[in-house]
Design a protein around this motif. Structure first.
Motif, PDB file in Angstrom:
ATOM      1  N   UNK A 258      -5.261  -9.940   3.264  1.00 52.61           N
ATOM      2  CA  UNK A 258      -5.248  -9.968   4.535  1.00 52.61           C
ATOM      3  C   UNK A 258      -4.030  -9.636   5.411  1.00 52.61           C
ATOM      4  N   UNK A 259      -2.703 -10.144   4.861  1.00 52.12           N
ATOM      5  CA  UNK A 259      -1.736  -9.831   5.746  1.00 52.12           C
ATOM      6  C   UNK A 259      -1.502  -8.465   5.655  1.00 52.12           C
ATOM      7  N   UNK A 260      -1.662  -7.824   4.502  1.00 57.57           N
ATOM      8  CA  UNK A 260      -1.173  -6.377   4.471  1.00 57.57           C
ATOM      9  C   UNK A 260      -2.258  -5.482   5.267  1.00 57.57           C
ATOM     10  N   UNK A 261      -3.586  -6.062   5.349  1.00 58.69           N
ATOM     11  CA  UNK A 261      -4.515  -5.359   6.119  1.00 58.69           C
ATOM     12  C   UNK A 261      -4.104  -5.318   7.617  1.00 58.69           C
ATOM     13  N   UNK A 262      -3.804  -6.672   8.175  1.00 62.02           N
ATOM     14  CA  UNK A 262      -3.209  -6.493   9.431  1.00 62.02           C
ATOM     15  C   UNK A 262      -2.029  -5.859   9.738  1.00 62.02           C
ATOM     16  N   UNK A 263      -1.195  -5.988   8.998  1.00 62.78           N
ATOM     17  CA  UNK A 263       0.212  -5.138   8.970  1.00 62.78           C
ATOM     18  C   UNK A 263      -0.232  -3.595   9.163  1.00 62.78           C
ATOM     19  N   UNK A 264      -1.173  -3.100   8.413  1.00 62.16           N
ATOM     20  CA  UNK A 264      -1.474  -1.666   8.392  1.00 62.16           C
ATOM     21  C   UNK A 264      -2.284  -1.365   9.590  1.00 62.16           C
ATOM     22  N   UNK A 265      -3.283  -2.192  10.076  1.00 65.47           N
ATOM     23  CA  UNK A 265      -3.918  -2.108  11.190  1.00 65.47           C
ATOM     24  C   UNK A 265      -3.153  -1.739  12.495  1.00 65.47           C
ATOM     25  N   UNK A 266      -1.951  -3.033  12.875  1.00 65.03           N
ATOM     26  CA  UNK A 266      -1.205  -2.780  13.794  1.00 65.03           C
ATOM     27  C   UNK A 266      -0.299  -1.735  13.814  1.00 65.03           C
ATOM     28  N   UNK A 267      -0.415  -1.067  12.632  1.00 63.24           N
ATOM     29  CA  UNK A 267       0.275   0.377  12.897  1.00 63.24           C
ATOM     30  C   UNK A 267      -0.631   1.597  13.119  1.00 63.24           C
ATOM     31  N   UNK A 268      -1.835   1.397  12.571  1.00 64.31           N
ATOM     32  CA  UNK A 268      -2.864   2.608  12.834  1.00 64.31           C
ATOM     33  C   UNK A 268      -3.431   2.245  14.251  1.00 64.31           C
ATOM     34  N   UNK A 269      -3.791   0.964  14.485  1.00 63.80           N
ATOM     35  CA  UNK A 269      -4.491   0.942  15.697  1.00 63.80           C
ATOM     36  C   UNK A 269      -3.881   0.249  16.838  1.00 63.80           C
ATOM     37  N   UNK A 270      -2.644  -0.064  16.439  1.00 61.80           N
ATOM     38  CA  UNK A 270      -1.809  -0.612  17.768  1.00 61.80           C
ATOM     39  C   UNK A 270      -0.420   0.245  17.697  1.00 61.80           C
ATOM     40  N   UNK A 271       0.646  -0.516  18.054  1.00 60.56           N
ATOM     41  CA  UNK A 271       2.037   0.367  18.202  1.00 60.56           C
ATOM     42  C   UNK A 271       3.036   0.014  17.035  1.00 60.56           C
ATOM     43  N   UNK A 272       2.528  -0.876  15.993  1.00 60.23           N
ATOM     44  CA  UNK A 272       3.427  -1.141  15.001  1.00 60.23           C
ATOM     45  C   UNK A 272       4.068  -2.439  14.969  1.00 60.23           C
ATOM     46  N   UNK A 273       3.489  -3.506  15.739  1.00 63.39           N
ATOM     47  CA  UNK A 273       4.149  -4.729  15.669  1.00 63.39           C
ATOM     48  C   UNK A 273       4.198  -5.271  14.194  1.00 63.39           C
ATOM     49  N   UNK A 274       5.276  -6.082  14.069  1.00 59.10           N
ATOM     50  CA  UNK A 274       4.872  -6.699  12.728  1.00 59.10           C
ATOM     51  C   UNK A 274       4.240  -7.988  12.583  1.00 59.10           C
ATOM     52  N   UNK A 275       4.122  -8.505  11.453  1.00 59.60           N
ATOM     53  CA  UNK A 275       3.122  -9.693  11.312  1.00 59.60           C
ATOM     54  C   UNK A 275       4.220 -10.958  10.787  1.00 59.60           C
ATOM     55  N   UNK A 276       4.120 -12.133  11.582  1.00 56.96           N
ATOM     56  CA  UNK A 276       4.762 -13.162  11.083  1.00 56.96           C
ATOM     57  C   UNK A 276       3.866 -14.081  10.474  1.00 56.96           C
ATOM     58  N   UNK A 277       4.070 -14.515   9.116  1.00 60.78           N
ATOM     59  CA  UNK A 277       3.260 -15.435   8.402  1.00 60.78           C
ATOM     60  C   UNK A 277       3.684 -16.866   8.508  1.00 60.78           C
ATOM     61  N   UNK A 278       2.921 -17.843   9.029  1.00 59.55           N
ATOM     62  CA  UNK A 278       3.192 -19.265   8.956  1.00 59.55           C
ATOM     63  C   UNK A 278       2.417 -19.519   7.948  1.00 59.55           C
TER      64      UNK A 278
END
Length: 785
Positions: A258-278
């Protein structure tokens, strides 16, 4: 083509804790730099502050020069309220978790955003932080985020009409605007003379509901990905801005990470923000010892970091919980290295692995073995000979005398968090003797730890850099061993008191106090100051002094239980007759009455009482009830727990005709369901207690409830304390559908009166059903002639 790289960082920012002891801040930072640790918590980071800004600035500059960033946590309201203007404008309700409140979370209030920008800019100007972790409403999943968003004010609803969290004209759009406003303020700070540019040197991590939960299904996860993607697409600031989510493993349908999926989505559907995992590794909420009553512990080594590969795609990571820093960095530095790691293939396997590791049940030898990580870490820190002795401090062992449960040596006063509630959790002398056996077993385990550290300190090749850390550990184990002996003595003393053998109990209590004094002496010799343990030791000794009072109260309570059963219906009938007259609950009866708020006064009660003419005496932070409190017309108990001495003074005050209002969490705060607090429950007019979550309904039509209609304010969370089977009490509210599960009630106590309600927090406008019940209850309690 000419070389291959075998060591590289997969996660640039690694927020870690669990360090060995250091004599100075600079030594800690130097060690972090050597060990690839790039983010650590700033001192007092949960309490961002300005009173020591010069010290923070010095620390931040030293850390930055050594490639380490200090992190400050700021809650998203920044200690502000929703106001029409600042600093003193009218407050109003918008957003926030649970009950509606005025905390400053409104996202369309331009004056509030401007005030937040001022506060942030002031803090960044003064301290030059390396990381700001800005945490908004503390709710996890899409369901809670949707509920919070539904509480938005009319202005927010007009500007963002969609109830969908992920919509551009819903929460995502509003949050993007608020995030950008904060970044505008933070990134505007530049100090050329110190080579500090916040836009380059300050990482901003935004946390907002939905925080996400690994237990959510794919449909909820898809909406959360959509939410973060929309926020990313709408924001202007991208560089040095991360979005924080909680530990999420694999999808359930195709088992993608899921973390990788969100990271890719932020690049493809957003502006490329990074994910911080708690990533919570496991703590007191996850680990426990079951015998003879469940109590929370904290293992010094958990293997949870070995599954960090699940969080591939993260740009930053926090491993919160118990694991040494070196284990955390081992797995957050390089996710695909040659070492051991766990990479579950399915969501079911991921869940079982995560729960097993974070609970301490799964201990792979590759991490815990002498030839595994633990052996390598101990060798690196303390030297090869010392390492052979010190594994006992990290590997729990089953102890027959403790019912087969696993125990570890405990340092300093950590065992006290176990000892104190134990004595008030039961009135059974046999179980208290079992507690004595447990503490004696724990004392013996500590002796093994002491012996191991002494052997390590005698090793000819012990690492001089960490010798002082070993010496502190040795002193801590010795102090704890004395306190464990004291706890064993106290447990026996309490049992003897309940068996009415006061002379023997007194001897055991004196021995317990001697052990406490010995523990404090060890602390003084080791640190030059016993401040870190003195308060805990004093609290423990105070408990010994209170045991005599407690035992007497238990005997009296049992007698009162028999009397309550005998006169239950008679007492209830008398109260019902008294409450049939509406005038007894008239708020005008509060005029001129003195009301003491004993404990945390943030419930809104003070404003309510003053509005109706009462004289309010706040006693925040008070440990005991002073004499002047006992002259009040009403005492409202807001503290999370009561000492035996305070309980005894309250009882006498009531016997003499006083009035007390008790918040439901007061005697039950953070207490497990299997703890026997029947005596305190009886003090409140019931035979036992439990927890209730869900809808609450009216139990009676009387002066305290007449003409009120149930509303959302009567929704109880799962942790809400409820009383069962009240004797002689008049129930006001009960947890549907069980009429014996009482959430609010009143009853007689000697010549006095007691009111009980699971929560004393009131609404801003004072018009909700819960607020009105509280107002009438206080009017009845305080207004008696």
């Amino acid at each position: 083509p000419s070389f291959s790289c075998h060591d590289w960082p997969d996660i640039p920012y690694r927020w870690l804790g669990g360090f060995p002891g250091f004599d100075s801040f600079e030594a800690l930072i130097d060690w972090c730099m050597e060990h690839k640790i790039s983010v650590i918590s700033a001192p007092d980071y949960y309490r961002w502050r300005m009173d020591d800004a010069e010290v923070q600035l010095e620390h931040n500059r030293y850390a930055r020069a050594h490639g380490v960033r200090l992190l400050n946590l700021l809650f998203g309201d920044l200690r502000l309220k929703n106001r029409r203007s600042y600093p003193d404008g009218e407050t109003y309700v918008c957003l926030d978790e649970g009950a509606p409140s005025t905390r400053g979370f409104c996202v369309t209030n331009a004056a509030l955003l401007k005030e937040k920008q001022r506060v942030l800019r002031e803090f960044v100007e003064a301290t030059e932080p390396g990381v700001l972790y800005i945490h908004f409403v503390d709710e996890d999943d899409i369901k809670d985020a949707t509920e919070i968003w539904s509480n938005r004010c009319p202005d927010c609803r007009k500007a963002y009409p969609s109830d969908l969290v992920e919509a551009e004209d819903g929460k995502a759009g509003a949050q993007a605007k608020a995030f950008d406003a904060m970044c505008d303020a933070i990134f505007s700070v530049k100090h050329p003379e110190a080579d500090y540019e916040a836009a380059r040197d300050c990482l901003v991590i935004f946390v907002s509901a939905p925080y996400t939960l690994w237990s959510e299904g794919d449909e909820a996860w898809d909406r959360e990905v959509a939410y973060h993607s929309t926020v990313s697409r709408l924001m202007r600031h991208v560089d040095n801005v991360h979005f924080c989510i909680r530990e999420n493993g694999l999808r359930r349908d195709n088992h993608r990470k899921r973390c990788l999926e969100l990271s890719e989505a932020l690049k493809e559907r957003g502006k490329g923000h990074e994910v911080m995992m708690y990533f919570r590794l496991g703590d007191r909420r996850d680990t426990s010892v079951a015998w003879p009553r469940r109590f929370n512990v904290q293992w010094p080594l958990l293997a949870s970091p070995s599954m960090t590969i699940s969080f591939e795609g993260a740009g930053s990571i926090l491993m919160a919980g118990t694991a040494p820093a070196l284990l955390k960095v081992e797995y957050s530095w390089n996710l695909h290295g040659d070492g051991f790691y766990l990479d579950p293939a399915t969501e079911d396997e991921w869940r079982d692995t995560y729960l097993g590791l974070s609970g301490g049940h799964l201990r792979p030898p590759e991490v815990f073995g002498d030839d595994g990580f633990l052996g390598r870490m101990l060798t690196h820190l303390y030297g090869p000979t010392a390492a052979g002795y010190l594994g006992v401090l990290y590997r729990p062992q089953a102890v027959e005398a403790a019912g087969g449960d696993e125990l570890l040596p405990a340092a300093w006063h950590r065992c006290l968090s176990v000892a104190r509630p134990a004595w008030f959790a039961t009135t059974d002398p046999a179980q208290l003797r079992e507690w004595k056996t447990l503490f004696e077993a724990w004392r013996d385990v500590n002796q093994q730890g002491i012996t191991a550290v002494e052997a390590a300190l005698a090793a000819p090749d012990v690492n001089p850099r960490h010798r002082a850390d070993l010496e502190r550990t040795h002193a801590g184990l010795q102090a704890a061993q004395q306190l464990q002996e004291a706890a064993a003595r106290a447990s026996l003393a309490y049992a003897l008191l309940l068996e009415d053998d006061a002379a023997a109990a007194e001897r055991e209590m004196e021995a317990a106090k001697e052990r406490c004094a010995a523990a404090r002496e060890v602390a003084l010799q080791a640190t030059g100051s016993a401040d870190s343990v003195s308060a805990e030791i004093k609290a423990m000794m105070d408990h010994y002094d209170a045991l005599v009072l407690s035992a007497r109260q238990i005997i009296e309570t049992r007698e009162r239980l028999a009397q309550a059963r005998e006169h239950a219906e008679e007492n209830r009938a008398a109260l019902e007759h008294e409450l049939s007259d509406p005038s007894v609950a008239d708020p005008s009866r509060l005029q001129g009455k003195t009301v003491v708020l004993f404990g945390d006064g943030r419930s809104g009660l003070e404003e309510m009482l003053k509005k109706h003419g009462a004289q309010v005496v706040p006693m925040q932070g008070a440990a005991e009830l002073p004499d002047e409190a006992l002259q009040a017309d009403l005492i409202v108990v807001l503290v999370k727990s009561l000492s035996a001495a305070a309980l005894g003074r309250l009882q006498q005050y009531l016997e003499d005709g006083g009035a007390v209002l008790v918040g439901g969490a007061t005697p039950f705060y953070l207490v497990s369901r299997d703890v026997d607090l029947s005596d305190i429950a009886l003090w409140l007019g019931a035979q036992r207690y439990g927890n209730h979550g869900g809808q609450v309904s009216f139990a009676a039509d009387n002066a305290l409830t007449h003409d009120l209609e149930p509303d959302d304010s009567l929704e109880a969370r799962g942790s809400a304390a409820a009383l069962y089977e009240p004797l002689g009490a008049v129930p006001l509210l009960f947890g549907a559908p069980n009429p014996n599960c009482v959430m609010a009630m009143v009853h007689r106590f000697g010549e006095g009166r007691v009111g009980y309600m699971w929560t004393l927090r009131v609404s801003e406008d004072l018009k909700t059903a819960r607020s009105q019940v509280l107002l009438r209850m206080m009017s009845w309690l305080a207004g008696r002639e």
